[in-house]
Design a protein around this motif. Structure first.
Motif, mmCIF file in Angstrom:
data_model
loop_
_atom_site.group_PDB
_atom_site.id
_atom_site.type_symbol
_atom_site.label_atom_id
_atom_site.label_comp_id
_atom_site.label_asym_id
_atom_site.label_seq_id
_atom_site.Cartn_x
_atom_site.Cartn_y
_atom_site.Cartn_z
ATOM 1 N N UNK A 167 31.554 21.368 37.867
ATOM 2 C CA UNK A 167 30.917 20.650 38.954
ATOM 3 C C UNK A 167 29.518 19.962 38.678
ATOM 4 N N UNK A 168 28.862 20.781 37.517
ATOM 5 C CA UNK A 168 27.892 20.230 37.026
ATOM 6 C C UNK A 168 28.207 18.885 36.226
ATOM 7 N N UNK A 169 29.257 18.938 35.505
ATOM 8 C CA UNK A 169 29.558 17.770 35.029
ATOM 9 C C UNK A 169 29.912 16.571 35.906
ATOM 10 N N UNK A 170 30.532 16.915 36.973
ATOM 11 C CA UNK A 170 30.739 15.638 37.998
ATOM 12 C C UNK A 170 29.459 15.237 38.433
ATOM 13 N N UNK A 171 28.516 16.251 39.088
ATOM 14 C CA UNK A 171 27.185 15.787 39.390
ATOM 15 C C UNK A 171 26.506 14.802 38.671
ATOM 16 N N UNK A 172 26.694 15.124 37.169
ATOM 17 C CA UNK A 172 25.696 14.523 36.153
ATOM 18 C C UNK A 172 26.262 13.067 35.963
ATOM 19 N N UNK A 228 36.416 15.839 51.789
ATOM 20 C CA UNK A 228 37.892 15.729 51.559
ATOM 21 C C UNK A 228 38.340 14.298 52.268
ATOM 22 N N UNK A 229 37.673 14.010 53.142
ATOM 23 C CA UNK A 229 38.071 12.654 53.916
ATOM 24 C C UNK A 229 37.744 11.565 52.971
ATOM 25 N N UNK A 230 36.246 11.733 52.533
ATOM 26 C CA UNK A 230 36.087 10.577 51.689
ATOM 27 C C UNK A 230 37.056 10.411 50.306
ATOM 28 N N UNK A 231 37.554 11.742 49.710
ATOM 29 C CA UNK A 231 38.477 11.692 48.668
ATOM 30 C C UNK A 231 39.735 11.279 48.981
ATOM 31 N N UNK A 240 38.614 18.866 43.677
ATOM 32 C CA UNK A 240 37.530 19.993 44.350
ATOM 33 C C UNK A 240 36.225 19.423 44.512
ATOM 34 N N UNK A 241 35.685 19.744 45.814
ATOM 35 C CA UNK A 241 34.371 19.168 46.184
ATOM 36 C C UNK A 241 33.452 20.279 45.997
ATOM 37 N N UNK A 242 32.081 19.927 45.978
ATOM 38 C CA UNK A 242 31.181 21.048 46.052
ATOM 39 C C UNK A 242 31.412 22.263 47.005
ATOM 40 N N UNK A 243 31.977 21.783 48.375
ATOM 41 C CA UNK A 243 32.097 22.551 49.199
ATOM 42 C C UNK A 243 33.602 23.772 49.067
ATOM 43 N N UNK A 244 34.350 23.007 48.127
ATOM 44 C CA UNK A 244 35.568 23.817 47.884
ATOM 45 C C UNK A 244 35.041 24.926 46.649
ATOM 46 N N UNK A 279 46.122 11.868 34.080
ATOM 47 C CA UNK A 279 46.890 11.484 34.965
ATOM 48 C C UNK A 279 46.836 12.151 36.511
ATOM 49 N N UNK A 280 47.008 11.689 37.544
ATOM 50 C CA UNK A 280 46.919 12.244 38.914
ATOM 51 C C UNK A 280 47.952 13.521 38.983
ATOM 52 N N UNK A 281 47.497 14.677 39.467
ATOM 53 C CA UNK A 281 48.373 15.839 39.743
ATOM 54 C C UNK A 281 48.466 16.640 38.372
ATOM 55 N N UNK A 282 47.726 16.554 37.529
ATOM 56 C CA UNK A 282 47.571 17.262 36.330
ATOM 57 C C UNK A 282 45.938 17.949 36.091
ATOM 58 N N UNK A 283 45.819 19.402 36.155
ATOM 59 C CA UNK A 283 44.645 19.900 36.407
ATOM 60 C C UNK A 283 44.093 19.715 37.691
ATOM 61 N N UNK A 284 42.581 19.991 37.431
ATOM 62 C CA UNK A 284 41.611 19.868 38.804
ATOM 63 C C UNK A 284 40.632 19.160 38.477
ATOM 64 N N UNK A 285 40.425 17.804 39.513
ATOM 65 C CA UNK A 285 39.582 16.779 39.107
ATOM 66 C C UNK A 285 38.287 17.249 40.352
ATOM 67 N N UNK A 286 37.171 17.081 39.881
ATOM 68 C CA UNK A 286 35.865 17.381 40.348
ATOM 69 C C UNK A 286 35.019 16.219 40.952
ATOM 70 N N UNK A 287 34.728 16.269 42.113
ATOM 71 C CA UNK A 287 34.072 15.273 42.901
ATOM 72 C C UNK A 287 32.774 16.047 43.444
ATOM 73 N N UNK A 288 31.611 15.343 43.204
ATOM 74 C CA UNK A 288 30.436 15.954 43.471
ATOM 75 C C UNK A 288 29.995 15.297 44.820
ATOM 76 N N UNK A 289 29.456 16.361 45.840
ATOM 77 C CA UNK A 289 29.148 15.933 47.027
ATOM 78 C C UNK A 289 29.752 14.929 47.830
ATOM 79 N N UNK A 290 31.106 15.190 47.924
ATOM 80 C CA UNK A 290 31.818 14.280 48.782
ATOM 81 C C UNK A 290 32.851 15.237 49.486
#
Length: 273
Positions: free
Chosen positions: A227-232, A267-270, A201-205, A254-265
């Motif tokens: 999302x705050x935690x990812x920004x900090x 989908x293409x960057x991901x 998930x990005x901020x936009x998501x 692990x990849x594919x488990x749960x939801x990972x947060x990325x701040x201000x990035x």
């Protein structure tokens, strides 16, 4: 790896999920990880307040905390829930020590301001001194942190401030130099409109989930905290992940488990990252 694990009060109310989480922490410790545990206890505060005849009041999901409620929060977060979790960890073979912000001056609080509403003794993390946490980890002891703390300049008789554990997790993760921040909960992760888990998930998501009403109820504070935690903590792994197995801490990385947060990035960057 140094991992901050945030555990909700709901996972600590019954012996079975509490024991499962403690087994997962023991497993991660046995593989060489350093663990810092931050816990909530909203339901337990509510139950004690009710027993003491203290009415519940909320503003935007935050408990309005007068002096009596602040004392109840301290009794729960610095007392019953914290000590029960410490003992459960030690039963699982993990040496643990319970802390509040006051212990070793680990962190202080500052009053949380919200739309001009007086929330009373509701705070957010202010100054952090990581010396005690570092010393405990170096000695093989897992810190278990209840998020109540005094103001930096508070008189000795002022009640501790009650800090939302989800919102405390991000600042503590950063100040304590953690490599991962895991919000372990009773859901598989963040779900899209079709009920499918969203692995990234990005901020936009996050904005889209809130605006469309897909994220609602209890997921809203979790989403906001992550999302705050990812920004900090831009260099850390930040996830909402399920606390449903005896290896849920290591599994959450692990990849594919749960939801990972990325701040201000984007989908293409991901995809590139």
């Amino acid at each position: 790896m140094r991992i901050l694990v945030k555990i909700g009060g709901a996972q600590l109310e019954r012996p079975e999920p509490r024991a499962r989480l403690c087994a997962a922490i023991a497993s991660a410790r046995s593989q060489g990880d350093e663990l810092v545990v931050v816990h909530g206890g909203g339901n337990q505060i509510r139950a004690l307040s009710s027993a003491l005849g203290i009415p519940d009041r909320y503003h935007e999901g935050l408990r309005v905390t007068d002096e009596a409620t602040a004392q109840a929060a301290l009794m729960v977060l610095g007392g019953s829930v914290n000590r029960t979790l410490v003992q459960a960890l030690q039963t699982a073979g993990v040496r643990a020590a319970g802390l509040t912000g006051a212990d070793g001056c680990t962190f202080t609080a500052k009053p949380l301001q919200r739309d001009g509403v007086d929330l009373g003794f509701v705070g957010e993390v202010d100054q952090v001194d990581r010396a005690l946490v570092d010393a405990l980890l170096k000695g093989g002891v897992t810190p278990v942190i209840g998020t109540v703390a005094p103001r930096a300049d508070a008189p000795a008789d002022e009640p501790f401030f009650n800090i939302n554990a989800d919102h405390a997790a991000g600042p503590l993760c950063r100040a304590l130099g953690c490599d991962a921040l895991l919000f372990l909960t009773d859901v598989a992760g963040v779900l899209d409109g079709d009920g499918r888990p969203m692995p990234m998930l990005t901020d936009a998501d996050c904005d889209r989930l809130v605006e469309t009403g897909v994220a609602s109820g209890g997921m809203l504070p979790k989403l906001d905290a992550a999302r705050r935690g990812a920004a900090e903590n831009p260099g850390a792994i930040v996830k909402i992940a399920p606390a449903d197995t005896d290896d849920c801490v290591r599994r959450a990385l692990k990849d594919g488990v749960g939801s990972r947060f990325f701040a201000r990035r984007s989908g293409k960057e991901l995809q590139r990252g």
